[in-house]
Write a protein that holds these residues in place. Structure first.
Motif, mmCIF file in Angstrom:
data_model
loop_
_atom_site.group_PDB
_atom_site.id
_atom_site.type_symbol
_atom_site.label_atom_id
_atom_site.label_comp_id
_atom_site.label_asym_id
_atom_site.label_seq_id
_atom_site.Cartn_x
_atom_site.Cartn_y
_atom_site.Cartn_z
ATOM 1 N N VAL A 97 -16.169 50.284 -31.824
ATOM 2 C CA VAL A 97 -17.589 50.621 -31.898
ATOM 3 C C VAL A 97 -17.924 51.701 -30.881
ATOM 4 C CG1 VAL A 97 -18.269 48.334 -32.733
ATOM 5 C CG2 VAL A 97 -18.277 48.789 -30.291
ATOM 6 N N ALA A 98 -18.991 52.419 -31.144
ATOM 7 C CA ALA A 98 -19.494 53.433 -30.215
ATOM 8 C C ALA A 98 -20.964 53.150 -29.961
ATOM 9 C CB ALA A 98 -19.326 54.824 -30.816
ATOM 10 N N ASP A 99 -21.352 53.093 -28.695
ATOM 11 C CA ASP A 99 -22.765 52.892 -28.379
ATOM 12 C C ASP A 99 -23.584 54.038 -28.944
ATOM 13 O OD1 ASP A 99 -22.425 50.493 -27.017
ATOM 14 O OD2 ASP A 99 -22.267 51.459 -25.056
ATOM 15 N N ILE A 100 -24.788 53.724 -29.422
ATOM 16 C CA ILE A 100 -25.711 54.758 -29.898
ATOM 17 C C ILE A 100 -26.948 54.729 -29.013
ATOM 18 C CG2 ILE A 100 -24.863 54.802 -32.262
ATOM 19 C CD1 ILE A 100 -27.337 53.121 -33.063
ATOM 20 N N TYR A 101 -27.548 55.890 -28.855
ATOM 21 C CA TYR A 101 -28.732 56.007 -28.009
ATOM 22 C C TYR A 101 -29.745 56.922 -28.675
ATOM 23 C CZ TYR A 101 -26.355 60.340 -26.716
ATOM 24 O OH TYR A 101 -25.723 61.554 -26.777
ATOM 25 N N GLY A 106 -27.800 59.654 -30.788
ATOM 26 C CA GLY A 106 -26.588 60.203 -30.206
ATOM 27 C C GLY A 106 -25.545 59.098 -30.170
ATOM 28 N N CYS A 107 -24.297 59.490 -30.133
ATOM 29 C CA CYS A 107 -23.211 58.515 -30.221
ATOM 30 C C CYS A 107 -22.230 58.734 -29.076
ATOM 31 C CB CYS A 107 -22.510 58.713 -31.565
ATOM 32 S SG CYS A 107 -21.611 57.302 -32.139
ATOM 33 N N GLY A 108 -21.906 57.649 -28.371
ATOM 34 C CA GLY A 108 -20.929 57.721 -27.289
ATOM 35 C C GLY A 108 -19.515 57.601 -27.831
ATOM 36 N N PRO A 109 -18.534 57.490 -26.943
ATOM 37 C CA PRO A 109 -17.138 57.362 -27.382
ATOM 38 C C PRO A 109 -16.866 55.975 -27.953
ATOM 39 C CG PRO A 109 -17.278 57.245 -24.993
ATOM 40 C CD PRO A 109 -18.652 57.562 -25.483
ATOM 41 N N ALA A 110 -15.958 55.902 -28.909
ATOM 42 C CA ALA A 110 -15.595 54.619 -29.515
ATOM 43 C C ALA A 110 -14.709 53.828 -28.561
ATOM 44 C CB ALA A 110 -14.872 54.849 -30.837
ATOM 45 N N GLU A 111 -14.894 52.509 -28.591
ATOM 46 C CA GLU A 111 -14.053 51.608 -27.811
ATOM 47 C C GLU A 111 -13.892 50.307 -28.569
ATOM 48 O OE1 GLU A 111 -16.421 51.398 -24.207
ATOM 49 O OE2 GLU A 111 -17.366 49.559 -24.893
ATOM 50 N N GLU A 112 -12.803 49.620 -28.314
ATOM 51 C CA GLU A 112 -12.565 48.353 -28.990
ATOM 52 C C GLU A 112 -13.327 47.244 -28.278
ATOM 53 O OE1 GLU A 112 -8.348 47.779 -29.267
ATOM 54 O OE2 GLU A 112 -8.208 49.098 -31.006
ATOM 55 N N ARG A 113 -14.009 46.412 -29.082
ATOM 56 C CA ARG A 113 -14.742 45.268 -28.539
ATOM 57 C C ARG A 113 -14.515 44.069 -29.442
ATOM 58 N NH1 ARG A 113 -20.614 47.982 -27.731
ATOM 59 N NH2 ARG A 113 -19.950 49.645 -26.342
ATOM 60 N N VAL A 114 -14.416 42.902 -28.819
ATOM 61 C CA VAL A 114 -14.351 41.665 -29.585
ATOM 62 C C VAL A 114 -15.799 41.194 -29.757
ATOM 63 C CG1 VAL A 114 -13.518 39.302 -29.689
ATOM 64 C CG2 VAL A 114 -12.088 41.081 -28.674
ATOM 65 N N LEU A 115 -16.284 41.239 -31.000
ATOM 66 C CA LEU A 115 -17.638 40.813 -31.324
ATOM 67 C C LEU A 115 -17.581 39.443 -31.993
ATOM 68 C CD1 LEU A 115 -18.872 44.259 -32.705
ATOM 69 C CD2 LEU A 115 -19.192 43.331 -30.407
ATOM 70 N N TRP A 119 -25.120 50.073 -31.529
ATOM 71 C CA TRP A 119 -23.810 50.686 -31.686
ATOM 72 C C TRP A 119 -23.545 51.071 -33.131
ATOM 73 C CZ3 TRP A 119 -24.382 45.486 -30.390
ATOM 74 C CH2 TRP A 119 -23.980 44.560 -31.344
ATOM 75 N N LYS A 120 -22.507 51.896 -33.297
ATOM 76 C CA LYS A 120 -22.020 52.292 -34.613
ATOM 77 C C LYS A 120 -20.642 51.674 -34.793
ATOM 78 C CE LYS A 120 -20.631 56.256 -37.408
ATOM 79 N NZ LYS A 120 -20.398 57.699 -37.444
#
Length: 141
Positions: free
Chosen positions: A86-90, A70-79, A100-101
């Motif tokens: 990216v969107a967290d995946i579960y 499953g995929c959560g909402p996308a958010e901007e992250r500094v990696l 994440w995706k």
């Protein structure tokens, strides 16, 4: 007098709730990665792009495609490699956050990651089709 077994009350689904009635299974005999928490299939070894990634909890693998996610909402992250959306995946089966995706990469050198998936090693085990030495170990780390 016999004991009456407890009954589980099942609530009806709300209008906007979706119920997943199946779990995807990868081909038998294929080298696969599964959820370390519930053993649901996650990815085929043939979909592995790189083992050289870092997740928030340690080493991680980059996959081209995954299942039972499953995929959560996308958010901007500094990696480590710059700004990404990216969107967290579960895991769809046990709901554990796995990684994440990559939805969008802002730097041209990172565009190859778009649409790809990171799964952290701490959340995966090797399943099926690995040689006997690998099966004994079963864990990735």
């Amino acid at each position: 007098m016999a004991a009456v077994p407890a009954m589980k009350v099942v609530q009806p689904l709300k209008k906007d709730q979706k119920m997943k009635t199946f779990q995807a299974y990868l081909p038998p005999g294929a080298r696969t990665y599964s959820c370390a928490h519930c053993r649901a299939n996650l990815a085929n070894h043939n979909e592995l792009i790189s083992k050289s990634f870092q997740g928030s909890q340690g080493k991680a693998y980059l996959f081209n495609s995954v299942v039972n996610i499953g995929c959560g909402p996308a958010e901007e992250r500094v990696l480590l490699t710059g700004l990404h959306a990216v969107a967290d995946i579960y895991c769809e089966c046990c709901k554990t956050t796995l990684g994440w995706k990559y939805e969008h990469a802002y730097e041209s050198s990172q565009k190859y990651k778009e649409g790809k998936f990171i799964i952290e090693l701490i959340h995966m085990i090797k399943d099926n089709g690995w040689d006997s030495n690998e099966r004994k170990r079963n864990s990735i780390h």
